[in-house]
Scaffold this motif. Sequence first.
Motif, short mmCIF file in Angstrom:
data_model
loop_
_atom_site.label_atom_id
_atom_site.label_comp_id
_atom_site.label_asym_id
_atom_site.label_seq_id
_atom_site.Cartn_x
_atom_site.Cartn_y
_atom_site.Cartn_z
N TYR A 118 -21.64 -29.17 -42.23
CA TYR A 118 -21.79 -28.50 -44.14
C TYR A 118 -19.91 -29.80 -44.31
CZ TYR A 118 -19.36 -26.57 -47.86
OH TYR A 118 -19.08 -26.61 -49.21
N GLN A 156 -21.77 -32.18 -46.65
CA GLN A 156 -22.41 -31.79 -48.03
C GLN A 156 -20.11 -32.46 -48.40
OE1 GLN A 156 -23.76 -28.05 -48.58
NE2 GLN A 156 -24.92 -28.16 -47.40
N ILE A 214 -18.79 -36.00 -51.41
CA ILE A 214 -18.30 -35.45 -52.91
C ILE A 214 -17.30 -36.43 -52.86
CG2 ILE A 214 -17.37 -33.95 -53.82
CD1 ILE A 214 -19.89 -31.85 -52.86
N ALA A 250 -19.00 -33.43 -59.46
CA ALA A 250 -19.43 -33.37 -58.24
C ALA A 250 -19.33 -32.21 -57.76
CB ALA A 250 -19.89 -34.83 -57.16
N TYR A 251 -18.26 -31.86 -57.45
CA TYR A 251 -17.13 -30.73 -56.85
C TYR A 251 -17.99 -29.93 -57.72
CZ TYR A 251 -14.37 -28.19 -54.02
OH TYR A 251 -13.97 -27.21 -52.72
N ARG A 294 -20.30 -28.81 -59.61
CA ARG A 294 -21.83 -28.56 -59.06
C ARG A 294 -21.53 -27.47 -57.91
NH1 ARG A 294 -24.29 -33.51 -59.61
NH2 ARG A 294 -22.34 -34.09 -61.51
N HIS A 295 -21.02 -28.79 -56.76
CA HIS A 295 -21.28 -28.32 -55.80
C HIS A 295 -20.97 -26.76 -55.29
CE1 HIS A 295 -21.48 -28.03 -51.25
NE2 HIS A 295 -19.96 -27.96 -50.79
N CYS A 327 -16.64 -22.74 -51.98
CA CYS A 327 -16.46 -24.05 -50.26
C CYS A 327 -16.84 -23.68 -49.27
CB CYS A 327 -15.07 -24.80 -50.68
SG CYS A 327 -14.92 -25.28 -49.61
#
Lengths: 190, 190
Positions: free
Chosen positions: B62, B66, B70, B89-90, B92-93, B99
């Motif tokens: 991860y 992922q 970022i 980006a974060y 959106r993630h 997380c």
Amino acid sequence: MPRKALYDLQAVLTQAIDVLLEHGYHGAIMDEIIARTDFNRRGFYLEFGSKQQFLYQVLDHYLHTQLDPIVGLLEQNQGLVSVHDFFDAYVRHVRGRGCLLINMITEMGFDDEAVRDRGRHYLDRLQIAFIGCLEKAQRHQQVRADINLESTALQLTSYVQGFAVNAVLAGDTDELSLATRALLGPLATE
Amino acid sequence: MPRKALYDLQAVLTQAIDVLLEHGYHGAIMDEIIARTDFNRRGFYLEFGSKQQFLYQVLDHYLHTQLDPIVGLLEQNQGLVSVHDFFDAYVRHVRGRGCLLINMITEMGFDDEAVRDRGRHYLDRLQIAFIGCLEKAQRHQQVRADINLESTALQLTSYVQGFAVNAVLAGDTDELSLATRALLGPLATE
DNA sequence: TTTCACTGAGAACATATGTTCTCTCCAAGC
DNA sequence: GCTTGGAGAGAACATATGTTCTCAGTGAAA
């Protein structure tokens, strides 16, 4: 007449907070909960019915006895002073152990609506209290007039959750106190 | 010669991320992990040895696939632009799922040193990258000269963790994007 | 002092769950 | 085509864990 129960429900709930903070919900097994509270199995299931219902009661007890007084500082609504007071108290509270509500949200938020609801309610309350303080601060020229109150309040709310996470990793929280000053500094009027 | 394994390890690890995000570590039971990955029990224990070792590999996968890309945006070190790119980006993630690293830290940070180490390493990396960006931004007069870089960076780091928590509760993340703008606004030069 | 309703401690239970084992089947080499 | 070593599916196993039950002990009321 039978003798009456020896345990103090409030004390049991308070003791349980630590166990749940340390191991999470699924990681906290009944044996340890029983062992570390002034409690016994029979009383436990007579009182709570199940581990899950127990969690809700511990969570509510935690919110009421530990988080409420801290959020209450913010709801004094004395402008920036209240914000500072709140962060000081919050940092002290999460020091080295984190926040039970946040932990439960991240562990079981996806599965448990009751936990999610409590989380949303808490965040809403924070958000509203922050807005109130920022409004007052703006009226008294304590913060810049050009900031968006709602966004700034949401930002502060996020910041609070971040503290709760960091506190699990960081033994001391001095640096978090420093960060608070950095957070509120740029908002202030010149 | 025997036929070779059909499963793709990378794919399995990626699929496992979702299961762990949804139920946490203790809440994610082997039956569901097996069912929702292109995997089988035998292969699982041949490959990982235990659920715990499996977690570490999923976590590393991860982080690598992922989170790294970022955080990489931040490490472009292009001043404020990089900070904005990173937060975009974060947000959106973590949208609607949170997380995995943060969830594991809050669930088992107290018990599991390996998880804690990964968390600390990640936060350090964020902190350093933020400082780098803020330094550059300050040199280019993009942010006020009077802010303390380390404290502000720590503040941003906390803010990131807060996002991860909020994302579990908030279905949409539009408001989080708004808050980010509010966050970076006051730092900017007039 | 006797009674007895209820407590406390833990045994007992049923189920859940991580892990191992068995067995069938496939596909590469002869 | 036959052999065979490893893969896949899931049964089996041992233990963990939430929940219920048993029973001796206790303290207030009569």
